[in-house]
Design an enzyme around this catalytic site. Structure first.
Site, mmCIF file in Angstrom:
data_model
loop_
_atom_site.group_PDB
_atom_site.id
_atom_site.type_symbol
_atom_site.label_atom_id
_atom_site.label_comp_id
_atom_site.label_asym_id
_atom_site.label_seq_id
_atom_site.Cartn_x
_atom_site.Cartn_y
_atom_site.Cartn_z
ATOM 1 C CG ASP A 46 -2.158 0.906 0.987
ATOM 2 O OD1 ASP A 46 -2.878 0.680 -0.007
ATOM 3 O OD2 ASP A 46 -2.374 1.835 1.786
ATOM 4 C CB CYS A 137 -8.424 4.714 -3.014
ATOM 5 S SG CYS A 137 -7.193 4.349 -1.737
ATOM 6 C CE1 TYR A 141 -6.935 1.386 3.148
ATOM 7 C CE2 TYR A 141 -8.173 0.797 1.183
ATOM 8 C CZ TYR A 141 -7.082 0.620 2.003
ATOM 9 O OH TYR A 141 -6.138 -0.324 1.699
ATOM 10 C CE1 TYR A 167 -6.842 5.123 5.164
ATOM 11 C CE2 TYR A 167 -5.841 3.500 6.621
ATOM 12 C CZ TYR A 167 -5.766 4.325 5.510
ATOM 13 O OH TYR A 167 -4.613 4.359 4.761
ATOM 14 C CD GLU A 209 -9.256 0.337 -2.926
ATOM 15 O OE1 GLU A 209 -9.147 -0.096 -1.769
ATOM 16 O OE2 GLU A 209 -8.405 1.069 -3.461
#
Length: 226
Positions: A46, A137, A141, A167, A209
């Site tokens: 990542d 993304c 998240y 997050y 994802e």
């Protein structure tokens, strides 16, 4: 008042986010049972993904025709470089992984395909393409982080609590809302043909994802090791 673009695509997108949330990697983060080697694989993969992701915000900033739009992309770039990547560097330090090692990570096949797809769409089209390539993304998240934060004890987990805290934070939620607002603004008054193309970019990056979680859970790199 016309329907927002993100409302239009929500019925398709929510199925992807639910699938991501129910992936074993995410579920095991939530209950604290995820194998640390799998998480280390995520940190490295990542991190190099985010380097390419940051380039997308830079492309958007350079293509923007006004200061307000430039500022929206610049906020996202700042969030990637100094919020998300700081989390990765902090975890890497805990695992005795230095920054040089992080940056030298060889992107996996899925990682390479994902970032190449995003960059291709961003460079080939207008600002709306850049926003579409970026959105999955942050949207996924944010959804995952907020859902994991609802699990009793998850925020206090010694290994994954910091991940969930960031997050699910207001700061990251605000960054995602900024990305969604920008997408909606840039999709306004677009003809149906262009809206369908933007929707497909977001859906395909949403699939990527899910595939990224799969890749990290299985600690995949490339099928053949030369």
């Amino acid at each position: 008042m016309s329907e927002k673009f993100t409302d239009r695509i929500y019925p398709r997108i929510i199925k992807l986010w639910e699938a991501c949330f129910n992936h074993p990697f995410v579920q095991e983060m939530g209950n604290g049972s995820l194998d640390l080697d799998k998480f280390k694989h995520w940190i490295k993969q990542d991190y190099v993904y985010l380097i390419e992701y940051a380039r997308l915000f830079a492309i958007g900033t350079s293509k923007a025709a006004d200061l307000e739009t430039m500022n929206s992309f610049a906020k996202g770039l700042d969030g990637v470089l100094f919020m998300e990547m700081d989390l990765h560097r902090s975890y890497a330090k805990d695992f005795s992984i230095n920054e040089d090692e992080l940056e030298a990570t060889e992107p996996s096949a899925i990682n390479t395909a994902y970032t190449s797809y995003m960059l291709n769409k961003a460079q080939a089209g207008g600002l709306e393409n850049v926003a579409a390539a970026l959105l999955a993304c942050s949207w996924s998240y944010s959804y995952i982080g907020l859902k994991l934060a609802e699990i009793p004890g998850a925020l206090e987990d010694k290994n994954y609590g910091s991940w969930i805290e960031m997050y699910s934070s207001k700061e990251f939620t605000d960054l995602n809302e900024n990305a969604m607002e920008l997408m909606n603004k840039l999709a306004e008054d677009k003809p149906e043909r262009e809206l369908k193309a933007l929707e497909e970019i977001i859906v395909k990056t949403g699939y990527f994802e899910y595939m990224f979680w799969d890749m990290c859970y299985n600690k995949e790199t490339w099928s053949i090791d030369l």
